[in-house]
Design an enzyme around this catalytic site. Structure first.
Site, PDB file in Angstrom:
ATOM      1  N   CYS B 101      25.556  29.752  14.371  1.00 22.33           N
ATOM      2  CA  CYS B 101      26.163  28.484  14.017  1.00 22.33           C
ATOM      3  C   CYS B 101      26.935  27.889  15.240  1.00 22.33           C
ATOM      4  CB  CYS B 101      27.194  28.343  12.773  1.00 22.33           C
ATOM      5  SG  CYS B 101      26.205  29.151  11.571  1.00 22.33           S
ATOM      6  N   CYS B 104      25.525  25.991  18.481  1.00 25.37           N
ATOM      7  CA  CYS B 104      25.348  24.580  18.593  1.00 25.37           C
ATOM      8  C   CYS B 104      26.855  23.937  18.214  1.00 25.37           C
ATOM      9  CB  CYS B 104      24.447  24.019  17.449  1.00 25.37           C
ATOM     10  SG  CYS B 104      22.809  24.557  17.857  1.00 25.37           S
ATOM     11  N   HIS B 105      27.635  24.407  17.361  1.00 21.68           N
ATOM     12  CA  HIS B 105      28.727  23.638  16.742  1.00 21.68           C
ATOM     13  C   HIS B 105      29.983  23.996  17.332  1.00 21.68           C
ATOM     14  CE1 HIS B 105      26.303  21.772  13.851  1.00 21.68           C
ATOM     15  NE2 HIS B 105      25.783  23.000  13.355  1.00 21.68           N
ATOM     16  N   CYS B 138      19.653  23.640   8.791  1.00 22.61           N
ATOM     17  CA  CYS B 138      20.192  24.279  10.207  1.00 22.61           C
ATOM     18  C   CYS B 138      19.214  25.617  10.355  1.00 22.61           C
ATOM     19  CB  CYS B 138      21.572  24.570  10.520  1.00 22.61           C
ATOM     20  SG  CYS B 138      22.300  23.252  11.150  1.00 22.61           S
ATOM     21  N   CYS B 204      35.617  14.728 -21.785  1.00 19.99           N
ATOM     22  CA  CYS B 204      36.909  15.700 -21.518  1.00 19.99           C
ATOM     23  C   CYS B 204      37.699  15.070 -20.462  1.00 19.99           C
ATOM     24  CB  CYS B 204      36.425  17.094 -21.098  1.00 19.99           C
ATOM     25  SG  CYS B 204      35.749  17.964 -22.741  1.00 19.99           S
ATOM     26  N   ARG B 242      29.728  25.435 -11.403  1.00 26.56           N
ATOM     27  CA  ARG B 242      30.675  25.208 -12.278  1.00 26.56           C
ATOM     28  C   ARG B 242      30.201  23.945 -13.196  1.00 26.56           C
ATOM     29  NH1 ARG B 242      33.132  25.102 -15.762  1.00 26.56           N
ATOM     30  NH2 ARG B 242      35.340  24.775 -16.306  1.00 26.56           N
ATOM     31  N   CYS B 246      29.912  23.930 -17.283  1.00 26.97           N
ATOM     32  CA  CYS B 246      30.036  22.705 -18.111  1.00 26.97           C
ATOM     33  C   CYS B 246      29.201  22.445 -19.136  1.00 26.97           C
ATOM     34  CB  CYS B 246      30.896  21.672 -17.255  1.00 26.97           C
ATOM     35  SG  CYS B 246      32.393  21.580 -17.220  1.00 26.97           S
TER      36      CYS B 246
END
Lengths: 109, 285
Positions: B101, B104-105, B138, B204, B242, B246
């Site tokens: 990573c 490039c970054h 990527c 909720c 998550r 739910c």
């Protein structure tokens, strides 16, 4: 050696003589309890940190026995009274015989 | 007799509500991470929510003192363990191109601000993309590496790293232009009652935040703090996982993490936090 084990400690860099300083430690460790079973129903063997100690200039500050119910990545926070400059030495003892160490200096004025 | 029994049940219920109230944190507390990053935990709602809410509030506000203080210091925040792991992965070359990573970054810090605007429309792909989808783009096309499973630990760790460098910046996802239809799909899902319990997200998190649902203190369901370290499972949790939890709790058949439904829902729910700070990795119960 258990994988992904990395000790971390946080100690203030400076203190006044006689001060009580707060020390924080955390070690990343899976703390496998020995109670769980894998998909085939076989018991996963226990693999935990079983003891943690902290010494300051050779004198013991804390000595902890850890048991299987302690969660993953055990964290300790405690106070130590410092009278002189020196090094805190931290040691974690793994079930598999490995020992992980860290040390931090503090300058006391 | 029956009437008296009802009375005593009501008295017990009142007592337990008061008891629960004691466990709830001071709602006027302020969050400053490491003594330097000020986090906006209360602010005015974005324009699209102005009719529905008076104020948008970070989930941090709804947690207990001990949980709140864990997030105020990176050493105390267990989520940072995985941020460190991701920082190592960031610099590690992978795939057929042998690129990391970082090649490039640059440093992760140079990605500051990216998390704040995702999910985001990708013109070339013609779709709204989450950060994890972009990371996999990527990996597959620039690095020649295998895509990470959605919300699996390498992906969630990297999302936490990118989030950590954007902390304190206001969430600001675009909901107009090409992203609008996806956003509307997400809004539709948010207000649609679902499952055997016939609950919508709004039941909720819009109409009852601040109230107790059994032992849980309902928050506004803001996702500016994701990825989130949860005390209940001692690991980082992704938004889609998550959502899945739910939806399952409404007793509905749930969607898959990474599915287009959850991408739309993530865009919409993120837009409800426009104006709050990026907080991830946050600490929740």
């Amino acid at each position: 050696m258990a994988s992904g084990v990395k000790p971390r400690v946080k100690v203030p860099k400076t203190a006044a003589a006689g001060d009580s300083v707060t020390i924080k430690t955390l070690i990343s460790h899976k703390m496998e309890s020995g109670q769980r079973k894998d998909k085939e129903g076989n018991l996963i063997p226990r693999s935990i940190i079983n003891r943690f100690t902290c010494d300051f200039n050779g004198a013991n500050v804390i000595d902890v026995a850890l048991e299987a119910a302690i969660s993953t990545n055990p964290y300790f926070e405690f106070d130590a009274k410092v009278d002189a400059s020196g090094d805190f030495q931290f040691t974690w003892y793994d079930d598999d015989g490995d020992v992980y160490e860290a040390s931090k200096s503090i300058s006391v004025s | 007799m029956k009437k008296r029994m009802l009375h005593s049940i009501a008295a017990i219920a009142t007592a337990s509500i008061l008891g629960a109230g004691v466990a709830v944190a001071d709602e006027s507390a302020e969050l400053i991470v490491n003594g330097e990053i000020a986090i906006v935990t209360h602010t005015a709602p974005p324009a699209h929510l102005a009719d529905a809410m008076d104020e948008i509030i970070s989930g941090w506000v709804f947690r207990m003192d001990g949980t709140q203080s864990m997030q105020a210091d990176d050493f105390d925040n267990p989520g940072m363990i995985w941020v460190e792991a991701a920082a190592e992965a960031w610099a590690k070359p992978e795939g057929t191109e042998g690129k990391s990573c970082a090649d490039c970054h640059g440093a992760p810090e140079e990605m500051a601000g990216v998390k704040a605007v995702y999910p985001k429309w990708n013109e070339a792909a013609g779709e709204v993309r989450t950060l994890q989808m972009q990371m996999n783009d990527c990996r597959e096309n620039r690095m020649g590496a295998e895509a990470w499973g959605y919300d699996k630990s390498p992906a969630i760790n990297m999302e936490a790293l990118l989030s950590s460098v954007s902390r304190g910046m206001p969430v600001n996802v675009a909901i107009d232009g090409p992203a609008q239809s996806t956003w509307e799909q997400g809004r539709e899902m948010y207000y649609a009652r679902t499952g055997q319990l016939e609950l919508s997200c709004a039941s909720c998190h819009e109409q009852n935040y601040g109230n107790m649902i059994r032992a849980d203190h309902l928050s506004q369901g803001q996702i500016n703090g994701f990825p989130t370290y949860r005390l209940k499972n001692a690991k980082l949790n992704g938004v889609h996982s998550r959502f899945k939890g739910c939806v399952r709790d409404t007793r509905a058949a749930t969607y898959k993490p990474g599915s287009s439904d959850f991408v739309a829902l993530e865009l919409y729910v993120t837009s409800r936090a426009n104006g709050l700070s990026v907080e991830g990795p946050s600490v929740r119960n």
